[in-house]
Scaffold this active site. Structure first.
Site, PDB file in Angstrom:
ATOM      1  N   LYS A  13     -60.290 -34.197 -37.918  1.00  0.00           N
ATOM      2  CA  LYS A  13     -60.168 -33.391 -39.136  1.00  0.00           C
ATOM      3  C   LYS A  13     -60.000 -34.294 -40.363  1.00  0.00           C
ATOM      4  CE  LYS A  13     -56.491 -31.211 -37.538  1.00  0.00           C
ATOM      5  NZ  LYS A  13     -56.323 -31.882 -36.221  1.00  0.00           N
ATOM      6  N   ARG A  88     -50.675 -23.901 -38.985  1.00  0.00           N
ATOM      7  CA  ARG A  88     -50.637 -24.322 -37.586  1.00  0.00           C
ATOM      8  C   ARG A  88     -49.957 -23.294 -36.706  1.00  0.00           C
ATOM      9  NH1 ARG A  88     -50.837 -30.148 -38.410  1.00  0.00           N
ATOM     10  NH2 ARG A  88     -50.956 -31.204 -36.408  1.00  0.00           N
ATOM     11  N   ARG A 122     -56.637 -44.554 -31.946  1.00  0.00           N
ATOM     12  CA  ARG A 122     -56.496 -44.446 -33.404  1.00  0.00           C
ATOM     13  C   ARG A 122     -55.614 -45.561 -33.961  1.00  0.00           C
ATOM     14  NH1 ARG A 122     -55.010 -38.966 -36.143  1.00  0.00           N
ATOM     15  NH2 ARG A 122     -53.244 -39.036 -34.729  1.00  0.00           N
ATOM     16  N   ARG A 155     -50.071 -45.126 -35.026  1.00  0.00           N
ATOM     17  CA  ARG A 155     -49.162 -44.125 -35.585  1.00  0.00           C
ATOM     18  C   ARG A 155     -48.029 -43.838 -34.600  1.00  0.00           C
ATOM     19  NH1 ARG A 155     -52.151 -38.845 -38.012  1.00  0.00           N
ATOM     20  NH2 ARG A 155     -50.746 -37.677 -36.672  1.00  0.00           N
ATOM     21  N   ARG A 166     -48.104 -32.899 -28.282  1.00  0.00           N
ATOM     22  CA  ARG A 166     -48.876 -32.321 -29.392  1.00  0.00           C
ATOM     23  C   ARG A 166     -49.999 -31.434 -28.870  1.00  0.00           C
ATOM     24  NH1 ARG A 166     -50.402 -37.537 -31.960  1.00  0.00           N
ATOM     25  NH2 ARG A 166     -51.507 -36.462 -33.609  1.00  0.00           N
TER      26      ARG A 166
HETATM   27  P1  AP5 Z   1     -58.465 -38.142 -37.085  1.00  0.00           P
HETATM   28  O1  AP5 Z   1     -59.454 -37.873 -38.165  1.00  0.00           O
HETATM   29  O2  AP5 Z   1     -57.224 -38.898 -37.406  1.00  0.00           O
HETATM   30  O3  AP5 Z   1     -58.089 -36.758 -36.363  1.00  0.00           O
HETATM   31  P2  AP5 Z   1     -57.204 -35.550 -36.897  1.00  0.00           P
HETATM   32  O4  AP5 Z   1     -57.834 -34.306 -36.374  1.00  0.00           O
HETATM   33  O5  AP5 Z   1     -56.989 -35.646 -38.365  1.00  0.00           O
HETATM   34  O6  AP5 Z   1     -55.890 -35.833 -36.061  1.00  0.00           O
HETATM   35  P3  AP5 Z   1     -54.356 -35.860 -36.439  1.00  0.00           P
HETATM   36  O7  AP5 Z   1     -53.669 -36.412 -35.191  1.00  0.00           O
HETATM   37  O8  AP5 Z   1     -54.059 -36.520 -37.746  1.00  0.00           O
HETATM   38  O9  AP5 Z   1     -54.018 -34.416 -36.535  1.00  0.00           O
HETATM   39  P4  AP5 Z   1     -52.722 -33.861 -36.192  1.00  0.00           P
HETATM   40  O10 AP5 Z   1     -53.134 -32.477 -36.398  1.00  0.00           O
HETATM   41  O11 AP5 Z   1     -52.049 -34.103 -34.905  1.00  0.00           O
HETATM   42  O12 AP5 Z   1     -51.705 -34.632 -37.165  1.00  0.00           O
HETATM   43  P5  AP5 Z   1     -51.126 -34.275 -38.574  1.00  0.00           P
HETATM   44  O13 AP5 Z   1     -51.103 -35.495 -39.375  1.00  0.00           O
HETATM   45  O14 AP5 Z   1     -51.768 -33.056 -39.128  1.00  0.00           O
HETATM   46  O15 AP5 Z   1     -59.252 -38.869 -35.886  1.00  0.00           O
HETATM   47  C1  AP5 Z   1     -58.567 -39.358 -34.748  1.00  0.00           C
HETATM   48  C2  AP5 Z   1     -59.187 -40.705 -34.325  1.00  0.00           C
HETATM   49  O16 AP5 Z   1     -60.534 -40.504 -33.900  1.00  0.00           O
HETATM   50  C3  AP5 Z   1     -59.256 -41.758 -35.434  1.00  0.00           C
HETATM   51  O17 AP5 Z   1     -59.034 -43.018 -34.846  1.00  0.00           O
HETATM   52  C4  AP5 Z   1     -60.690 -41.673 -35.966  1.00  0.00           C
HETATM   53  O18 AP5 Z   1     -61.143 -42.917 -36.480  1.00  0.00           O
HETATM   54  C5  AP5 Z   1     -61.451 -41.270 -34.698  1.00  0.00           C
HETATM   55  N1  AP5 Z   1     -62.576 -40.378 -34.966  1.00  0.00           N
HETATM   56  C6  AP5 Z   1     -62.582 -39.301 -35.800  1.00  0.00           C
HETATM   57  N2  AP5 Z   1     -63.771 -38.683 -35.767  1.00  0.00           N
HETATM   58  C7  AP5 Z   1     -64.529 -39.390 -34.876  1.00  0.00           C
HETATM   59  C8  AP5 Z   1     -65.861 -39.243 -34.391  1.00  0.00           C
HETATM   60  N3  AP5 Z   1     -66.645 -38.232 -34.790  1.00  0.00           N
HETATM   61  N4  AP5 Z   1     -66.315 -40.141 -33.484  1.00  0.00           N
HETATM   62  C9  AP5 Z   1     -65.516 -41.151 -33.028  1.00  0.00           C
HETATM   63  N5  AP5 Z   1     -64.244 -41.353 -33.461  1.00  0.00           N
HETATM   64  C10 AP5 Z   1     -63.757 -40.463 -34.380  1.00  0.00           C
HETATM   65  O19 AP5 Z   1     -49.626 -33.838 -38.178  1.00  0.00           O
HETATM   66  C11 AP5 Z   1     -48.691 -34.766 -37.683  1.00  0.00           C
HETATM   67  C12 AP5 Z   1     -47.370 -34.059 -37.421  1.00  0.00           C
HETATM   68  O20 AP5 Z   1     -46.837 -33.515 -38.660  1.00  0.00           O
HETATM   69  C13 AP5 Z   1     -47.442 -32.847 -36.484  1.00  0.00           C
HETATM   70  O21 AP5 Z   1     -47.414 -33.223 -35.109  1.00  0.00           O
HETATM   71  C14 AP5 Z   1     -46.207 -32.055 -36.929  1.00  0.00           C
HETATM   72  O22 AP5 Z   1     -45.029 -32.585 -36.388  1.00  0.00           O
HETATM   73  C15 AP5 Z   1     -46.198 -32.263 -38.436  1.00  0.00           C
HETATM   74  N6  AP5 Z   1     -46.975 -31.212 -39.127  1.00  0.00           N
HETATM   75  C16 AP5 Z   1     -48.117 -31.380 -39.867  1.00  0.00           C
HETATM   76  N7  AP5 Z   1     -48.577 -30.207 -40.329  1.00  0.00           N
HETATM   77  C17 AP5 Z   1     -47.709 -29.265 -39.861  1.00  0.00           C
HETATM   78  C18 AP5 Z   1     -47.677 -27.842 -39.972  1.00  0.00           C
HETATM   79  N8  AP5 Z   1     -48.628 -27.157 -40.629  1.00  0.00           N
HETATM   80  N9  AP5 Z   1     -46.658 -27.192 -39.355  1.00  0.00           N
HETATM   81  C19 AP5 Z   1     -45.685 -27.864 -38.701  1.00  0.00           C
HETATM   82  N10 AP5 Z   1     -45.677 -29.196 -38.531  1.00  0.00           N
HETATM   83  C20 AP5 Z   1     -46.682 -29.893 -39.112  1.00  0.00           C
END
Ligand code: AP5
Length: 209
Positions: A13, A88, A122, A155, A166
């Site tokens: 994402k 979420r 990642r 991370r 997660r």
């Molecule tokens: P990446 O783009 O980082 O994936 P992502 O979907 O953004 O994954 P995240 O882990 O950041 O999402 P998340 O939802 O767990 O974390 P968030 O920060 O929102 O890609 C992943 C990897 O793959 C990278 O290495 C990239 O280079 C590679 N890649 C990407 N696309 C590719 C492709 N097409 N081909 C090959 N490689 C590729 O949340 C973190 C924490 O914050 C949560 O766990 C929670 O505790 C808290 N939080 C955040 N939002 C909320 C909410 N709304 N409610 C409650 N808690 C929340």
């Protein structure tokens, strides 16, 4: 355009959002990035969020909704936004409907095996937050960000136990949003399993861009 990016952790994402921001000219709003920034700054919110994030659980709805509402009220989000990681839970989606009307919800479809491969490799710049991958997208110089020269690290929530947690949290609390938004007629599915340039093409074609 007001978009939500919905998908499991590691679906890509944040990676697609970097390109989508250029295509659409609207800001990416990532609640995860906001919590990580607060944790680095050592604010009370950040200290609370850090422990929750490291365990792989979700920050409580009230705190998260307040943060998102405040961010969406800012000037740069008036013409549109890409919400990455919010909502979420059903409670967050219902609250969002009360303060902003969304145009489309982009649902990232990919198998668990690809999610695990992406999260396992990642790497993230500790300074600007730019994403890399140990196999698919390495920085030019090992351990150093191409964009800002910051340190590229794993991370804190990408350790194996937190990844499993997660994924469980995604299945139980976030995946129900797929039906919620499909029933509302807002859901657009994209195949997110291929290389990054293919995912961008799928995104463009799904939204007619
Ligand atoms: P990446 O783009 O980082 O994936 P992502 O979907 O953004 O994954 P995240 O882990 O950041 O999402 P998340 O939802 O767990 O974390 P968030 O920060 O929102 O890609 C992943 C990897 O793959 C990278 O290495 C990239 O280079 C590679 N890649 C990407 N696309 C590719 C492709 N097409 N081909 C090959 N490689 C590729 O949340 C973190 C924490 O914050 C949560 O766990 C929670 O505790 C808290 N939080 C955040 N939002 C909320 C909410 N709304 N409610 C409650 N808690 C929340």
């Amino acid at each position: 355009m007001r978009l939500i990016f919905l998908g499991p952790p590691g679906a890509g994402k944040g990676t697609l959002a970097v390109t989508a921001v250029e295509i659409l000219g609207v800001p990416q709003i990532s609640t995860g990035a906001m919590f990580r920034a607060a944790a680095s700054a050592g604010t009370p919110l950040g200290l609370k969020a850090r422990a929750i994030m490291e365990s792989g659980s979700l920050v409580d709805d009230e705190t998260t909704i307040g943060l998102a509402k405040e961010r969406l009220a800012q000037e740069d989000a008036r013409a549109g936004y890409i919400l990455d990681g919010f909502p979420r839970t059903i409670a967050q989606a219902e609250a969002l409907a009360g303060f902003s009307a969304v145009d489309k919800v982009v649902n990232f479809e990919l198998p668990d095996s690809v999610v695990l491969e992406r999260l396992g490799g990642r790497r993230v710049c500790s300074s600007c937050g730019f994403n890399y991958h140990a196999l698919f997208n390495k920085p030019k110089f090992d351990g150093s960000c191409d964009r800002c020269g910051g340190k590229v690290l794993i991370r804190d929530d990408d350790l194996p136990e937190a990844i499993q947690k997660r994924l469980e949290v995604y299945r139980s609390q976030t995946a129900p949003l797929i039906d919620f938004y499909r029933k509302a007629g807002l859901l657009v599915d994209i195949d997110a399993s291929g290389p990054a340039d293919e995912v961008v093409r799928n995104f463009r074609s799904a939204l007619g861009l």
